[in-house]
Scaffold this active site. Structure first.
Site, PDB file in Angstrom:
ATOM      1  N   CYS A   1       0.861  -1.184   0.000  1.00  0.00           N
ATOM      2  CA  CYS A   1       0.000   0.000   0.000  1.00  0.00           C
ATOM      3  C   CYS A   1       0.895   1.231   0.000  1.00  0.00           C
ATOM      4  CB  CYS A   1      -0.984  -0.015   1.169  1.00  0.00           C
ATOM      5  SG  CYS A   1      -0.223  -0.069   2.804  1.00  0.00           S
TER       6      CYS A   1
ATOM      7  N   ARG B   1      -2.435  -0.824   5.487  1.00  0.00           N
ATOM      8  CA  ARG B   1      -3.599  -1.320   4.747  1.00  0.00           C
ATOM      9  C   ARG B   1      -3.282  -2.654   4.080  1.00  0.00           C
ATOM     10  NH1 ARG B   1      -5.003   3.706   0.981  1.00  0.00           N
ATOM     11  NH2 ARG B   1      -2.745   4.009   1.200  1.00  0.00           N
TER      12      ARG B   1
END
Length: 308
Positions: free
Chosen positions: A258, A263
């Protein structure tokens, strides 16, 4: 009863069995809010909050939970790296984690940083670690008990293994995949605008790269496609469909990335822990790759440098 009816009943039984097995597999790495509430006083259950919003733990947390600050407790204070083996073991023992503990991680922001924590636990070979499905948001939405008192458990005795670098992706691994020198699939879990290079990062964040876009060959599956409306993970069957739609079926090794690795830890959890695929998380992510010299970048939006 007709053969057609028998055949239909057999399919229904098989589907029911598959659902049961899937639920059992998921329970190896996830717990529900109901389960956690019923096991709050179990001495073998340790609860750790890993949130990103300052003061959220102090405002109120799940009873008995200790607080890990991801940007200081789970990373090295000098070099850009995860916490050292010695520091991580000391952290876990202070949190009361024993070798026979069941450790439950949860946090805000859809468990992004709790998933990061689960990934660090995995790198150091700590067993029996689970995420609270739906995280802090689901616990609060259901009106469950919160406690503002700081938890100070008795010191634990957990032994942390040496870091397993095979569970972690580094820039050379990603570059090899980008240049097709390795048969590894890349999953970019950022927003479509980040992936296409329209924006450098989500609005308001500080960690930036001088280039926008994505790693050549990476497919874009935003992390949110892995969860339901309440923030809980989708079923294994649903997750398989989400990733199979872009050619990710577990037949090849996978690297998730990410912007800073949090994430992508969430997607790493879905792919590795729930689906059982061979997955590594690239925690250097776009802040490393997008700032690296001599690496190929795909930019569909036409931005080349500094947003120009």
């Amino acid at each position: 009863m007709t053969i057609k009816t028998l055949f239909g009943a057999g399919l229904l039984a098989a589907a029911t069995l598959l659902h049961t097995l899937t639920a059992q597999a998921a329970s190896d790495y996830l717990v529900s809010t109901d389960w956690l509430e019923k096991n709050l006083k179990d001495p073998k259950v340790r609860i750790i909050e890993v949130s990103v919003v300052p003061g959220v733990y102090e405002r109120g947390h799940i009873p008995g939970a200790v607080n890990f600050a991801w940007h200081s407790d789970l990373v090295d204070p000098v070099r850009r790296d995860i916490a050292s083996q010695e520091a991580f073991q000391q952290l876990l023992r202070k949190a009361g984690v024993n070798d026979d503990s069941t450790t439950i991680l949860y946090g805000d922001n859809n468990n992004w940083f709790a998933a990061w924590g689960a990934w660090v636990f995995d790198v150091y070979g700590v067993d029996n670690v689970k995420l609270l499905d739906g995280g802090r948001a689901k616990w609060e939405a259901e009106g469950r008990q919160l406690d503002s008192r700081t938890s100070t458990p008795k010191a634990g005795n957990v032994t942390v293994k040496a870091a397993n670098k095979e569970l972690r992706a580094f820039l050379p691994n990603v570059l090899a995949a980008a240049e097709k020198r390795s048969d590894v699939q890349l999953v970019d879990i950022r927003s479509p605008d980040e992936y296409n290079g329209k924006v450098f990062a989500p609005q308001g964040v500080q960690e930036l790269a001088v280039r926008a876009g994505h790693v050549p060959g990476a497919v874009n599956v935003p992390w949110g496609q892995a969860v339901a409306a309440d923030g809980t993970f989708k079923s294994a069957e649903e997750l398989k469909k989400v990733y199979a739609a872009v050619g990710i079926d577990g037949s090849k090794p996978i690297i998730t990335y990410c912007r800073i690795g949090e994430r992508s830890s969430h997607t790493w959890f879905a792919l590795k822990k729930i689906l059982g695929y061979d997955v590594r998380n690239y925690d250097g992510s776009w802040t490393e790759y997008g700032n690296a010299v001599g690496v190929p970048v795909v930019n569909l939006a036409g931005t080349v440098w500094g947003g120009k």
